[in-house]
Motif scaffolding. Structure first.
Motif, short mmCIF file in Angstrom:
data_model
loop_
_atom_site.label_atom_id
_atom_site.label_comp_id
_atom_site.label_asym_id
_atom_site.label_seq_id
_atom_site.Cartn_x
_atom_site.Cartn_y
_atom_site.Cartn_z
N TRP A 8 0.97 -0.94 -0.05
CA TRP A 8 0.18 -0.22 0.07
C TRP A 8 0.37 1.19 -0.27
CZ3 TRP A 8 -4.86 -0.10 -1.13
CH2 TRP A 8 -5.90 -1.40 -0.81
N SER A 11 1.69 1.87 -3.50
CA SER A 11 1.16 1.99 -4.25
C SER A 11 0.18 3.84 -4.29
CB SER A 11 -0.47 1.47 -4.03
OG SER A 11 0.33 -0.02 -4.04
N LEU A 12 0.25 4.96 -2.79
CA LEU A 12 -0.05 6.15 -2.17
C LEU A 12 1.09 6.95 -2.83
CD1 LEU A 12 -0.95 5.00 1.47
CD2 LEU A 12 -1.93 6.15 -0.96
N TYR A 15 0.42 9.14 -5.96
CA TYR A 15 0.30 11.10 -5.67
C TYR A 15 1.20 12.08 -5.39
CZ TYR A 15 -4.56 8.14 -5.84
OH TYR A 15 -5.61 7.32 -6.29
N ALA A 153 -4.45 7.21 -11.38
CA ALA A 153 -3.66 7.85 -10.00
C ALA A 153 -4.14 10.11 -11.20
CB ALA A 153 -2.43 7.94 -9.29
N SER A 156 -7.38 10.05 -11.07
CA SER A 156 -8.00 10.40 -10.10
C SER A 156 -8.16 12.13 -9.22
CB SER A 156 -7.53 9.43 -8.62
OG SER A 156 -8.14 9.42 -7.31
N VAL A 313 -10.15 8.22 -4.98
CA VAL A 313 -8.85 8.64 -4.58
C VAL A 313 -8.41 7.07 -4.67
CG1 VAL A 313 -7.11 8.96 -2.52
CG2 VAL A 313 -8.70 10.61 -3.13
N LEU A 317 -6.23 4.32 -6.64
CA LEU A 317 -4.76 3.27 -5.47
C LEU A 317 -5.07 1.53 -5.41
CD1 LEU A 317 -3.38 3.23 -2.97
CD2 LEU A 317 -4.85 2.76 -1.60
N ARG A 321 -2.84 -0.94 -6.89
CA ARG A 321 -2.67 -2.35 -6.98
C ARG A 321 -2.28 -3.11 -7.27
NH1 ARG A 321 -0.59 -3.94 -1.94
NH2 ARG A 321 -2.03 -5.63 -0.19
#
Length: 484
Positions: A8, A11-12, A15, A153, A156, A313, A317, A321
């Protein structure tokens, strides 16, 4: 092959990428003018004493958003004089669109609608034309400025910015008009266009893999030049431009995807059909159940926007992932099934908790599906014909739902709200099935991991072997097919 899920934290981090953050501000610039030529403008007209019949005609302003495909080839291929050399193809057109938006809003701010209705219509059309042109360029800019791994992303953050712009142009403009005047409100909105302008000036022009000069050596163009050797020069030049700007983009899509192309177009048309076709009946349902306007505004316009942003969002994400293919199925299923929450609301009566549950589910699904689908459309778009192909896809995406939505009132009158939303749920199930079918036939949907060049090449190679007919593999100039 199936890609392994990322952790995670990795993946974050997507942004924090500069292209992803850029789309937050460009999304705001795209969302800002939308309500200013629709519901906010009609509120001003009503407040100024304009007849309801005349106000209704202003809905035609929105047709410019639906027909932007017709001038997308010009935006894609024509370089603006002077400013085009300074800023480049994409940024110069984007700045031109923003300038038209600001000019239209400034013009509107200086008018009294009751006495200058034709001028109001003219400036509203100018604003909408600039906004639709800006949309064409932002879509192309998004696809060209980031690799496939960050497209979800970018979609998003674009949706987040777009929703913030919508809130500012809706609730924000109304608050300013109430505190000061409509003129001040529209002047304030014109000033906010500067956010998009500054973004255009500080961010670089995205690279384009092929220039128009290269496109002009396309086999279709060469054949036309051979066959038209005896025609006047202006006819040959016009023919070459039309082939390069219109025929080649459409031909490229069908050549790259072969028999799958028609199924892809069907999928684009039906993916959002359930939530688009039900939209017109949402507010009438709330009012018929006895909810106050304040309740509807608070839950749908404020809380609902937050849920949409959260869904956007989450969608970006989850694509990073788990991959685009699986999330296309999840998005289609979520959009269809959340209509059942409106069935529950319609049968449950005036219950604020039920309204909150319905809005939460619907807007989360809407934000997630929008992000996933924008990333999917971006993956289908060739960077050689970015603006033209994406304008085709985005126009096709809304047409079936809008057409069916026109009959939604007739259906509600015959069978009631609960049955209507049940029918709309069923309308979304073919998209779920087609998403599953396509995900098994487009291996690149699940090999878009950042930096995984080998997987991208394998996906392109498998597609070439599956065709077995000597067609292009979907790669140009060494570019992985999945990034297009």
């Amino acid at each position: 092959m199936q890609r392994k899920p990322r952790d995670w934290l990795t993946s974050l981090r997507v942004y924090l990428r500069a292209p992803v953050v850029t789309l937050l501000f460009l999304g705001f610039s795209a969302g800002l003018p939308y309500l200013l030529v629709f519901s906010t403008l009609t509120a001003w007209l009503e407040d100024s004493g304009v007849e309801v019949a005349a106000i209704g005609f202003f809905s035609w302003v929105g047709l410019l958003y639906s027909i932007k495909l017709f001038w997308a080839p010009i935006v894609d291929r024509v370089r603006l004089p002077l400013i085009g050399r300074w800023l480049g193809q994409r940024r110069s057109w984007m700045l031109l669109g923003q300038t038209l938006i600001a000019a239209g809003l400034l013009g509107l701010s200086g008018l009294d609608p009751a006495g200058h209705l034709p001028l109001v219509a003219a400036f509203a059309l100018l604003t909408a034309f600039g906004a639709a042109t800006q949309d064409i360029v932002i879509d192309a800019y998004r696809i060209e400025s980031g690799e496939a791994a960050i497209q979800a992303a970018m979609a998003s953050t674009y949706i987040i910015g777009y929703r913030i712009g919508i809130v500012m142009a809706g609730a924000g403009a109304l608050y300013i008009a109430d505190a000061a005047s409509w003129a001040v409100a529209y002047l304030s909105m014109a000033a906010l266009v500067g956010i998009g302008m500054v973004t255009v000036l500080v961010r670089p022009e995205p690279p384009r893999p092929q220039s128009l000069t290269v496109v002009l050596f396309h086999p279709r163009v060469k054949r036309f030049l051979r066959r038209s050797a005896n025609r006047p020069g202006w006819q040959r030049q016009t023919g070459v431009w039309l082939i390069a700007a219109i025929v080649c983009p459409i031909g490229d899509f069908f050549q790259r995807y072969g028999r799958l192309a028609l199924w892809l177009l069907v999928f684009i048309g039906i993916y959002r059909i359930s939530d688009i076709s039900m939209a017109a009946m949402a507010n009438p349902l709330y009012l018929s159940l006895g909810f106050t306007k304040s309740d509807i505004a608070s839950v749908t316009k404020v809380f609902g926007v937050l849920m949409t942003i959260g869904g956007g969002v989450l969608g970006g994400l989850l694509v990073v992932r788990y991959g685009l293919g699986r999330m296309l199925i999840v998005g289609a299923l979520a959009v269809a099934l959340t209509n059942l929450l409106f069935v529950l609301l319609a049968t449950g009566g005036d219950s604020l908790p039920l309204l909150i549950v319905a809005i939460t589910g619907d807007n989360l699904a809407n934000g997630l599906a929008s992000t996933v689908f924008i990333a999917f459309l971006s993956s289908l778009t060739s960077r050689t014909y970015t603006a033209t192909q994406y304008a085709l896809f985005s126009s096709l995406m809304t047409l079936p739902g809008k057409f069916i939505g026109g009959f939604s009132g007739v259906v509600v009158a015959d069978v009631g709200y609960a049955s209507f939303f049940g029918i709309v749920c069923l309308l979304g199930l073919p998209a779920v099935a087609l998403a599953w079918w396509l995900s098994r036939r487009l291996p690149t949907l699940d090999t878009n991991s950042e930096g995984d060049e080998a997987a991208n090449e394998a996906g392109a190679a498998s597609k070439t072997q599956a065709r077995g007919n000597g067609q292009e593999s979907g790669r140009e100039d060494g570019e992985p097919a999945s990034t297009r």
